[in-house]
Design a protein around this motif. Structure first.
Motif, PDB file in Angstrom:
ATOM      1  N   LEU A 190      29.819  34.947  43.938  1.00  0.00           N
ATOM      2  CA  LEU A 190      30.176  36.300  44.390  1.00  0.00           C
ATOM      3  C   LEU A 190      30.603  36.292  45.858  1.00  0.00           C
ATOM      4  O   LEU A 190      31.548  36.989  46.237  1.00  0.00           O
ATOM      5  N   LYS A 249      34.101  34.904  45.793  1.00  0.00           N
ATOM      6  CA  LYS A 249      35.046  35.859  45.206  1.00  0.00           C
ATOM      7  C   LYS A 249      35.369  36.985  46.185  1.00  0.00           C
ATOM      8  O   LYS A 249      36.507  37.445  46.246  1.00  0.00           O
ATOM      9  N   ALA A 250      34.391  37.404  46.960  1.00  0.00           N
ATOM     10  CA  ALA A 250      34.616  38.473  47.933  1.00  0.00           C
ATOM     11  C   ALA A 250      35.456  38.009  49.122  1.00  0.00           C
ATOM     12  O   ALA A 250      35.920  38.827  49.912  1.00  0.00           O
ATOM     13  N   TRP A 282      29.805  50.496  46.850  1.00  0.00           N
ATOM     14  CA  TRP A 282      29.869  49.051  46.646  1.00  0.00           C
ATOM     15  C   TRP A 282      29.936  48.700  45.162  1.00  0.00           C
ATOM     16  O   TRP A 282      30.612  47.753  44.770  1.00  0.00           O
ATOM     17  N   ARG A 283      29.238  49.460  44.317  1.00  0.00           N
ATOM     18  CA  ARG A 283      29.291  49.218  42.876  1.00  0.00           C
ATOM     19  C   ARG A 283      30.710  49.459  42.362  1.00  0.00           C
ATOM     20  O   ARG A 283      31.250  48.685  41.576  1.00  0.00           O
ATOM     21  N   ARG A 299      33.550  49.307  44.047  1.00  0.00           N
ATOM     22  CA  ARG A 299      34.425  48.225  44.516  1.00  0.00           C
ATOM     23  C   ARG A 299      34.174  46.936  43.750  1.00  0.00           C
ATOM     24  O   ARG A 299      35.113  46.216  43.396  1.00  0.00           O
ATOM     25  N   GLY A 300      32.908  46.648  43.494  1.00  0.00           N
ATOM     26  CA  GLY A 300      32.559  45.434  42.763  1.00  0.00           C
ATOM     27  C   GLY A 300      33.064  45.447  41.332  1.00  0.00           C
ATOM     28  O   GLY A 300      33.599  44.456  40.844  1.00  0.00           O
ATOM     29  N   MET A 301      32.908  46.572  40.664  1.00  0.00           N
ATOM     30  CA  MET A 301      33.389  46.683  39.292  1.00  0.00           C
ATOM     31  C   MET A 301      34.902  46.530  39.245  1.00  0.00           C
ATOM     32  O   MET A 301      35.435  45.856  38.352  1.00  0.00           O
ATOM     33  N   ALA A 332      36.684  44.798  41.342  1.00  0.00           N
ATOM     34  CA  ALA A 332      36.970  43.385  41.616  1.00  0.00           C
ATOM     35  C   ALA A 332      36.744  42.530  40.376  1.00  0.00           C
ATOM     36  O   ALA A 332      37.505  41.600  40.111  1.00  0.00           O
ATOM     37  N   PHE A 333      35.700  42.836  39.597  1.00  0.00           N
ATOM     38  CA  PHE A 333      35.453  42.086  38.366  1.00  0.00           C
ATOM     39  C   PHE A 333      36.584  42.264  37.366  1.00  0.00           C
ATOM     40  O   PHE A 333      36.918  41.353  36.622  1.00  0.00           O
ATOM     41  N   ALA A 342      39.494  40.293  45.309  1.00  0.00           N
ATOM     42  CA  ALA A 342      38.452  41.185  45.829  1.00  0.00           C
ATOM     43  C   ALA A 342      38.701  41.554  47.287  1.00  0.00           C
ATOM     44  O   ALA A 342      38.498  42.680  47.691  1.00  0.00           O
TER      45      ALA A 342
END
Length: 78
Positions: free
Chosen positions: A16, A19-20, A56-57, A59-61, A63-64, A71
């Motif tokens: 992670l 990936k970021a 953040w959730r 943005r993370g979703m 990116a996935f 990302a």
């Protein structure tokens, strides 16, 4: 947690960070990366915890679901 499960978990967490784009942006400086994570943890202890988690959730979703390695491009797009 068993040793093998723990190892897999740690590898996934490291993935992670990669990936970021943090490894590249921080020039692989471990102190900088730890500082970033400490800053995030402090934010999660603050009054804006729920707002930060939601942002953040989201943005993370994204990116996935986005193409691999994108990302970093997404930061600031909210």
């Amino acid at each position: 947690m068993k040793r093998r499960e723990r190892t897999r978990h740690l590898i996934e967490l490291g993935g992670l960070i990669v990936k970021a784009g943090i490894v590249e942006l921080a020039e692989d400086d471990r102190a900088v990366m730890l500082g970033l994570l400490i800053e995030a943890a402090a934010k999660l202890r603050g009054e804006d915890r729920e707002q930060s988690l939601t942002l953040w959730r989201r943005r993370g979703m994204r990116a996935f679901h986005d193409a691999p390695g994108n990302a970093v491009r997404m930061i600031g797009s909210d």
